[in-house]
Design a protein around this motif. Structure first.
Motif, short mmCIF file in Angstrom:
data_model
loop_
_atom_site.label_atom_id
_atom_site.label_comp_id
_atom_site.label_asym_id
_atom_site.label_seq_id
_atom_site.Cartn_x
_atom_site.Cartn_y
_atom_site.Cartn_z
N ILE A 1 2.54 -3.27 -9.77
CA ILE A 1 3.87 -2.14 -9.36
C ILE A 1 3.76 -2.97 -7.76
CG2 ILE A 1 5.24 -1.17 -9.77
CD1 ILE A 1 4.55 0.01 -12.10
N ALA A 2 3.02 -2.05 -7.24
CA ALA A 2 3.24 -1.83 -5.66
C ALA A 2 3.09 -3.14 -5.13
CB ALA A 2 1.85 -1.34 -5.55
N SER A 3 2.17 -4.45 -5.36
CA SER A 3 1.95 -5.39 -4.94
C SER A 3 3.15 -6.37 -5.15
CB SER A 3 0.80 -6.23 -5.79
OG SER A 3 0.15 -5.71 -5.73
N ALA B 1 3.69 -16.48 -7.61
CA ALA B 1 3.07 -15.72 -6.80
C ALA B 1 2.69 -14.57 -7.54
CB ALA B 1 4.17 -15.10 -5.72
N SER B 2 3.96 -14.23 -8.42
CA SER B 2 3.24 -12.46 -9.59
C SER B 2 2.23 -12.68 -10.69
CB SER B 2 4.70 -11.97 -10.16
OG SER B 2 5.15 -13.32 -10.73
N LEU B 3 2.00 -13.93 -10.68
CA LEU B 3 1.20 -14.97 -12.42
C LEU B 3 -0.38 -14.30 -11.40
CD1 LEU B 3 0.83 -17.13 -14.58
CD2 LEU B 3 -0.86 -17.61 -12.61
N LEU B 4 -0.69 -14.79 -10.05
CA LEU B 4 -1.66 -14.86 -8.66
C LEU B 4 -1.87 -13.47 -9.35
CD1 LEU B 4 -1.16 -17.99 -7.00
CD2 LEU B 4 -2.95 -17.44 -8.51
N ILE B 5 -0.48 -12.69 -8.08
CA ILE B 5 -0.98 -10.95 -8.14
C ILE B 5 -1.59 -10.66 -9.62
CG2 ILE B 5 -0.17 -8.67 -7.88
CD1 ILE B 5 2.37 -10.37 -6.02
N GLY B 6 -0.67 -11.06 -10.77
CA GLY B 6 -1.74 -9.77 -11.74
C GLY B 6 -2.88 -10.38 -11.55
N LEU B 7 -3.31 -11.79 -11.82
CA LEU B 7 -4.79 -12.10 -11.83
C LEU B 7 -5.70 -11.57 -10.63
CD1 LEU B 7 -4.24 -16.20 -12.33
CD2 LEU B 7 -5.00 -14.52 -14.01
N LEU B 8 -5.39 -11.68 -9.57
CA LEU B 8 -6.11 -10.60 -8.50
C LEU B 8 -6.08 -9.26 -9.48
CD1 LEU B 8 -7.88 -11.09 -6.26
CD2 LEU B 8 -5.32 -10.66 -4.53
N SER B 9 -5.11 -8.40 -9.67
CA SER B 9 -5.42 -7.41 -9.64
C SER B 9 -6.14 -7.17 -10.78
CB SER B 9 -3.94 -6.81 -10.39
OG SER B 9 -2.90 -6.93 -9.43
N GLY C 1 -0.37 -7.55 -2.49
CA GLY C 1 0.83 -7.60 -1.94
C GLY C 1 0.46 -8.95 -0.91
N GLY C 2 -0.64 -9.10 -0.12
CA GLY C 2 -0.30 -9.51 1.21
C GLY C 2 -0.73 -11.17 0.46
N PHE C 3 -2.07 -11.20 0.05
CA PHE C 3 -1.96 -12.79 -1.52
C PHE C 3 -0.44 -13.23 -1.92
CE2 PHE C 3 -3.56 -15.31 -4.14
CZ PHE C 3 -4.36 -16.16 -3.61
N GLY C 4 -0.24 -12.06 -2.58
CA GLY C 4 0.91 -12.72 -3.40
C GLY C 4 1.89 -13.20 -2.37
N PHE C 5 2.74 -12.26 -1.45
CA PHE C 5 3.63 -13.03 -0.63
C PHE C 5 2.84 -14.05 0.11
CE2 PHE C 5 6.26 -12.48 3.21
CZ PHE C 5 7.28 -12.09 2.70
N GLY D 1 0.93 -1.64 -0.27
CA GLY D 1 0.19 -0.27 0.10
C GLY D 1 0.81 1.42 0.22
N CYS D 2 1.88 0.95 0.47
CA CYS D 2 3.09 2.34 1.14
C CYS D 2 3.17 2.86 -0.35
CB CYS D 2 3.70 1.61 2.13
SG CYS D 2 3.33 2.43 3.45
N PHE D 3 4.47 1.22 -1.06
CA PHE D 3 4.51 1.30 -2.73
C PHE D 3 3.67 1.78 -3.54
CE2 PHE D 3 7.92 -1.37 -0.94
CZ PHE D 3 9.00 -1.10 -1.61
N LEU D 4 2.43 2.03 -3.23
CA LEU D 4 1.68 2.65 -4.23
C LEU D 4 0.87 3.97 -4.25
CD1 LEU D 4 -1.88 1.16 -5.56
CD2 LEU D 4 -2.19 2.92 -4.55
N ILE D 5 1.51 4.63 -3.25
CA ILE D 5 0.98 6.02 -3.02
C ILE D 5 2.21 6.83 -3.14
CG2 ILE D 5 1.23 7.66 -1.07
CD1 ILE D 5 -1.58 6.13 -1.52
#
Length: 254
Positions: free
Chosen positions: A200-202, A175-183, A151-155, A131-135
């Motif tokens: 990017i932030a996640s 993990a990055s694939l799941l982040i992309g799908l969730l985003s 981010g939490g789900f991917g990690f 969340g901080c990286f997104l800001i």
């Protein structure tokens, strides 16, 4: 060399190798590991010693004693608290406050210690960091919650998959694939606004920042083998993260 002196030399060797092993597994730089091992040996009266450290192994040798031992390093993580504890023990040894046996017991206790932070705390920190990286990347406040969740789900997915499959590249890719799908799911359901900023932030908690820093530091210190190998590992990790997100965009035309 008498049996007593040989036994004492072997004990000192074990202390040095254990200290180096803990530091290397905790994410310490190669030059720091080598320097700590040689300082410990010098504090116990062994002034002629040699250490050779790579990300996957430690070789420590003592001149005039014909004593050499190799320790294999199979897994590495980031636990700078253990590195700091070993540094503290090394200083106590240099000041003459710990015998060889006492130092070995202290180091064994550090090795047995659990990770500085429980898994839930690590996941929570990864979520907040996302969340901080997104800001920081000039994202919208509306996307803070999606970035925190993704981010939490991917990690957490990376940690879980890495336990099942010991290939770190595979865990980071999924993990990055799941982040992309969730985003993308957040964007489709109108929960999120800017897809690129969320992704990017996640994925930032997955980026090997310490590994890249250590690779550059080792190269600057002249440890070419360690620097190049750590740089290659960081490159593969970055490639896995990018490939996971790229696969999502390849099969889902959004």
């Amino acid at each position: 060399m008498s049996t007593k002196n040989q036994s004492q030399t072997l004990d000192i060797l074990e202390v040095c190798l254990l200290a180096g092993k803990i530091m290397l597994r905790g994410g310490a730089e190669t030059y720091r590991v080598e320097d700590t091992m040689m300082r410990i040996a010098a504090a116990y009266g062994i002034t002629h010693s040699h250490s050779y450290v790579t990300p996957t192994g430690i070789i420590f040798s003592i001149d005039r004693e014909n004593v050499t031992k190799l320790v294999r390093i199979n897994d590495r993580s980031t636990d700078l608290q253990k590195v700091a504890k070993v540094n503290s023990i090394s200083r106590m040894i240099s000041n003459g406050n710990l015998s060889v046996r006492e130092a070995f017991e202290e180091l064994k206790e550090v090795e047995r210690d659990a990770h500085a932070y429980p898994i839930l705390i690590q996941i929570l920190a990864a979520s907040i960091a996302s969340g901080c990286f997104l800001i920081m990347f000039n994202g919208s406040w509306h996307d803070v919650l999606p970035a925190i969740i993704a981010g939490g789900f991917g990690f957490s997915s990376m940690l879980y998959i890495h336990r099942l499959v010991e290939i770190k590249f595979f865990a980071e890719f999924l993990a990055s694939l799941l982040i992309g799908l969730l985003s993308i799911a957040f964007i489709v359901t109108n929960i999120g606004v800017e897809l690129d900023k969320i992704i990017i932030a996640s994925v930032m908690p997955l980026v090997p920042g310490l590994l890249i820093t250590n690779a550059v530091r080792d190269l600057m210190a002249g440890h070419l083998v360690s620097g190049i190998s750590k740089g290659a590992e960081a490159f593969l990790t970055s490639f896995a993260i990018g490939a996971g997100v790229a696969v999502v965009f390849t099969f889902i035309h959004f």
